[in-house]
Design a protein around this motif. Structure first.
Motif, PDB file in Angstrom:
ATOM      1  N   ILE A 153       0.848  -1.200   0.000  1.00  0.00           N
ATOM      2  CA  ILE A 153       0.000   0.000   0.000  1.00  0.00           C
ATOM      3  C   ILE A 153       0.880   1.245   0.000  1.00  0.00           C
ATOM      4  CG2 ILE A 153      -1.648   1.344   1.372  1.00  0.00           C
ATOM      5  CD1 ILE A 153      -2.775  -1.443   2.321  1.00  0.00           C
ATOM      6  N   TYR A 154       1.906   1.241   0.837  1.00  0.00           N
ATOM      7  CA  TYR A 154       2.824   2.378   0.895  1.00  0.00           C
ATOM      8  C   TYR A 154       3.471   2.617  -0.464  1.00  0.00           C
ATOM      9  CZ  TYR A 154       6.925   5.180   1.982  1.00  0.00           C
ATOM     10  OH  TYR A 154       7.895   6.155   1.969  1.00  0.00           O
ATOM     11  N   LEU A 155       4.028   1.568  -1.056  1.00  0.00           N
ATOM     12  CA  LEU A 155       4.722   1.710  -2.337  1.00  0.00           C
ATOM     13  C   LEU A 155       3.781   2.174  -3.441  1.00  0.00           C
ATOM     14  CD1 LEU A 155       6.964  -1.487  -2.156  1.00  0.00           C
ATOM     15  CD2 LEU A 155       7.724   0.901  -1.951  1.00  0.00           C
ATOM     16  N   MET A 156       2.567   1.657  -3.460  1.00  0.00           N
ATOM     17  CA  MET A 156       1.612   2.051  -4.494  1.00  0.00           C
ATOM     18  C   MET A 156       1.139   3.494  -4.331  1.00  0.00           C
ATOM     19  SD  MET A 156      -0.641  -1.359  -5.179  1.00  0.00           S
ATOM     20  CE  MET A 156      -1.696  -0.526  -6.347  1.00  0.00           C
ATOM     21  N   THR A 157       1.018   3.944  -3.105  1.00  0.00           N
ATOM     22  CA  THR A 157       0.518   5.310  -2.883  1.00  0.00           C
ATOM     23  C   THR A 157       1.617   6.358  -2.924  1.00  0.00           C
ATOM     24  OG1 THR A 157       0.641   5.009  -0.481  1.00  0.00           O
ATOM     25  CG2 THR A 157      -1.479   4.554  -1.552  1.00  0.00           C
ATOM     26  N   GLN A 158       2.870   5.950  -2.799  1.00  0.00           N
ATOM     27  CA  GLN A 158       3.973   6.911  -2.844  1.00  0.00           C
ATOM     28  C   GLN A 158       4.476   7.149  -4.260  1.00  0.00           C
ATOM     29  OE1 GLN A 158       5.136   8.743  -0.101  1.00  0.00           O
ATOM     30  NE2 GLN A 158       3.244   7.851   0.636  1.00  0.00           N
ATOM     31  N   SER A 159       4.133   6.272  -5.161  1.00  0.00           N
ATOM     32  CA  SER A 159       4.592   6.399  -6.539  1.00  0.00           C
ATOM     33  C   SER A 159       3.714   7.385  -7.294  1.00  0.00           C
ATOM     34  CB  SER A 159       4.543   5.028  -7.226  1.00  0.00           C
ATOM     35  OG  SER A 159       4.893   5.149  -8.567  1.00  0.00           O
ATOM     36  N   LYS A 160       4.337   8.395  -7.899  1.00  0.00           N
ATOM     37  CA  LYS A 160       3.580   9.375  -8.675  1.00  0.00           C
ATOM     38  C   LYS A 160       3.014   8.735  -9.942  1.00  0.00           C
ATOM     39  CE  LYS A 160       4.108  14.034 -10.422  1.00  0.00           C
ATOM     40  NZ  LYS A 160       5.044  15.142 -10.619  1.00  0.00           N
ATOM     41  N   THR A 161       3.788   7.807 -10.478  1.00  0.00           N
ATOM     42  CA  THR A 161       3.317   7.043 -11.629  1.00  0.00           C
ATOM     43  C   THR A 161       2.991   5.640 -11.139  1.00  0.00           C
ATOM     44  OG1 THR A 161       5.579   6.399 -12.139  1.00  0.00           O
ATOM     45  CG2 THR A 161       4.730   8.363 -13.248  1.00  0.00           C
ATOM     46  N   ASN A 162       2.407   4.866 -11.973  1.00  0.00           N
ATOM     47  CA  ASN A 162       2.021   3.501 -11.616  1.00  0.00           C
ATOM     48  C   ASN A 162       3.263   2.657 -11.315  1.00  0.00           C
ATOM     49  OD1 ASN A 162       0.444   1.289 -11.235  1.00  0.00           O
ATOM     50  ND2 ASN A 162      -0.156   1.057 -13.371  1.00  0.00           N
ATOM     51  N   ILE A 163       3.174   1.801 -10.312  1.00  0.00           N
ATOM     52  CA  ILE A 163       4.284   0.896 -10.009  1.00  0.00           C
ATOM     53  C   ILE A 163       3.980  -0.471 -10.646  1.00  0.00           C
ATOM     54  CG2 ILE A 163       3.336   0.217  -7.766  1.00  0.00           C
ATOM     55  CD1 ILE A 163       6.281   0.034  -6.780  1.00  0.00           C
ATOM     56  N   ALA A 164       4.948  -1.040 -11.289  1.00  0.00           N
ATOM     57  CA  ALA A 164       4.766  -2.316 -11.980  1.00  0.00           C
ATOM     58  C   ALA A 164       4.736  -3.463 -10.974  1.00  0.00           C
ATOM     59  CB  ALA A 164       5.904  -2.537 -12.969  1.00  0.00           C
ATOM     60  N   ALA A 165       4.017  -4.519 -11.327  1.00  0.00           N
ATOM     61  CA  ALA A 165       3.966  -5.711 -10.487  1.00  0.00           C
ATOM     62  C   ALA A 165       5.361  -6.308 -10.331  1.00  0.00           C
ATOM     63  CB  ALA A 165       3.004  -6.736 -11.083  1.00  0.00           C
ATOM     64  N   LEU A 166       6.189  -6.172 -11.354  1.00  0.00           N
ATOM     65  CA  LEU A 166       7.557  -6.681 -11.290  1.00  0.00           C
ATOM     66  C   LEU A 166       8.366  -5.918 -10.225  1.00  0.00           C
ATOM     67  CD1 LEU A 166       9.370  -8.790 -12.625  1.00  0.00           C
ATOM     68  CD2 LEU A 166      10.065  -7.045 -14.266  1.00  0.00           C
ATOM     69  N   ALA A 167       8.165  -4.609 -10.148  1.00  0.00           N
ATOM     70  CA  ALA A 167       8.845  -3.810  -9.116  1.00  0.00           C
ATOM     71  C   ALA A 167       8.322  -4.190  -7.736  1.00  0.00           C
ATOM     72  CB  ALA A 167       8.648  -2.329  -9.385  1.00  0.00           C
ATOM     73  N   LEU A 168       7.011  -4.381  -7.614  1.00  0.00           N
ATOM     74  CA  LEU A 168       6.437  -4.818  -6.339  1.00  0.00           C
ATOM     75  C   LEU A 168       7.012  -6.171  -5.929  1.00  0.00           C
ATOM     76  CD1 LEU A 168       2.612  -4.013  -6.230  1.00  0.00           C
ATOM     77  CD2 LEU A 168       4.400  -3.190  -4.707  1.00  0.00           C
ATOM     78  N   MET A 169       7.134  -7.064  -6.888  1.00  0.00           N
ATOM     79  CA  MET A 169       7.699  -8.382  -6.625  1.00  0.00           C
ATOM     80  C   MET A 169       9.089  -8.247  -6.009  1.00  0.00           C
ATOM     81  SD  MET A 169       8.865 -11.291  -9.381  1.00  0.00           S
ATOM     82  CE  MET A 169      10.441 -10.525  -9.729  1.00  0.00           C
ATOM     83  N   ARG A 170       9.905  -7.381  -6.585  1.00  0.00           N
ATOM     84  CA  ARG A 170      11.275  -7.194  -6.091  1.00  0.00           C
ATOM     85  C   ARG A 170      11.286  -6.551  -4.705  1.00  0.00           C
ATOM     86  NH1 ARG A 170      12.607  -5.059 -11.814  1.00  0.00           N
ATOM     87  NH2 ARG A 170      13.242  -6.956 -12.878  1.00  0.00           N
ATOM     88  N   HIS A 171      10.466  -5.536  -4.505  1.00  0.00           N
ATOM     89  CA  HIS A 171      10.443  -4.830  -3.226  1.00  0.00           C
ATOM     90  C   HIS A 171       9.863  -5.677  -2.094  1.00  0.00           C
ATOM     91  CE1 HIS A 171      11.840  -1.026  -4.723  1.00  0.00           C
ATOM     92  NE2 HIS A 171      10.836  -0.894  -5.571  1.00  0.00           N
ATOM     93  N   LEU A 172       8.848  -6.482  -2.410  1.00  0.00           N
ATOM     94  CA  LEU A 172       8.147  -7.243  -1.380  1.00  0.00           C
ATOM     95  C   LEU A 172       8.722  -8.630  -1.141  1.00  0.00           C
ATOM     96  CD1 LEU A 172       4.461  -6.358  -2.378  1.00  0.00           C
ATOM     97  CD2 LEU A 172       5.888  -5.259  -0.633  1.00  0.00           C
ATOM     98  N   GLY A 173       9.491  -9.126  -2.107  1.00  0.00           N
ATOM     99  CA  GLY A 173      10.058 -10.468  -1.966  1.00  0.00           C
ATOM    100  C   GLY A 173       9.021 -11.563  -2.128  1.00  0.00           C
ATOM    101  N   VAL A 174       8.066 -11.338  -3.035  1.00  0.00           N
ATOM    102  CA  VAL A 174       7.026 -12.327  -3.311  1.00  0.00           C
ATOM    103  C   VAL A 174       7.115 -12.721  -4.783  1.00  0.00           C
ATOM    104  CG1 VAL A 174       5.470 -11.461  -1.510  1.00  0.00           C
ATOM    105  CG2 VAL A 174       5.269 -10.543  -3.828  1.00  0.00           C
ATOM    106  N   SER A 175       6.343 -13.715  -5.165  1.00  0.00           N
ATOM    107  CA  SER A 175       6.330 -14.133  -6.570  1.00  0.00           C
ATOM    108  C   SER A 175       5.653 -13.059  -7.426  1.00  0.00           C
ATOM    109  CB  SER A 175       5.580 -15.455  -6.721  1.00  0.00           C
ATOM    110  OG  SER A 175       4.187 -15.259  -6.498  1.00  0.00           O
ATOM    111  N   TRP A 176       5.911 -13.119  -8.739  1.00  0.00           N
ATOM    112  CA  TRP A 176       5.291 -12.155  -9.638  1.00  0.00           C
ATOM    113  C   TRP A 176       3.766 -12.287  -9.581  1.00  0.00           C
ATOM    114  CZ3 TRP A 176       2.009 -12.526 -13.813  1.00  0.00           C
ATOM    115  CH2 TRP A 176       1.763 -11.334 -14.486  1.00  0.00           C
TER     116      TRP A 176
END
Length: 144
Positions: free
Chosen positions: A92-115
């Protein structure tokens, strides 16, 4: 050129976020306060008194009036998810702090979860954000 006030809004740094929501217990307490700011309220009968207990690692509340059992995640976007609250909060933090859309691939890397988990998490959160804003459509022209 004048400074755009929107771009310089005060936000929460990642360090501050981790300090406030870095553990499962901190996220759980924040969710309790957000769901029931005035104390527990039964979702079925609106009674205020409940027994609190744990089954495994999950906290439950059982209404003293109707005996309905509710968990902290019940009725939320996190209800059927297996991810820890810290992962949900960070997403939630990462999605709301990004001025542009955050990719699922970036979320995967930041969160340490599968794509697949990152993609599903992102789309669940986008859906709830869209539902929340559905009754407040943008209208009019800026500067008029």
């Amino acid at each position: 050129m004048a400074i755009n006030g929107i771009q310089f809004q005060k936000g929460m740094s990642l360090a501050q976020f981790m300090k406030e929501y870095g553990t499962e217990a901190q996220c759980e307490e924040a969710l309790v306060k957000a769901r029931w700011p005035d104390g527990f309220r039964c979702p079925r009968c609106a009674h205020r008194l409940a027994y609190e207990f744990k089954r495994g690692a999950t906290r439950y509340w059982q209404c003293k009036a109707c005996r309905y059992q509710s968990s902290l995640r019940a009725g939320t976007v996190m209800e059927h998810g297996q991810l820890p609250l810290t992962t949900w909060f960070l997403a939630i933090y990462l999605m709301t702090q990004s001025k542009t859309n955050i990719a699922a691939l970036a979320l995967m890397r930041h969160l340490g979860v599968s794509w697949k988990a990152a993609w599903l998490l992102k789309h669940k959160l986008m859906e709830v954000m869209a539902q929340r804003e559905a009754d407040r459509p943008l209208e009019g022209c800026a500067g008029r």
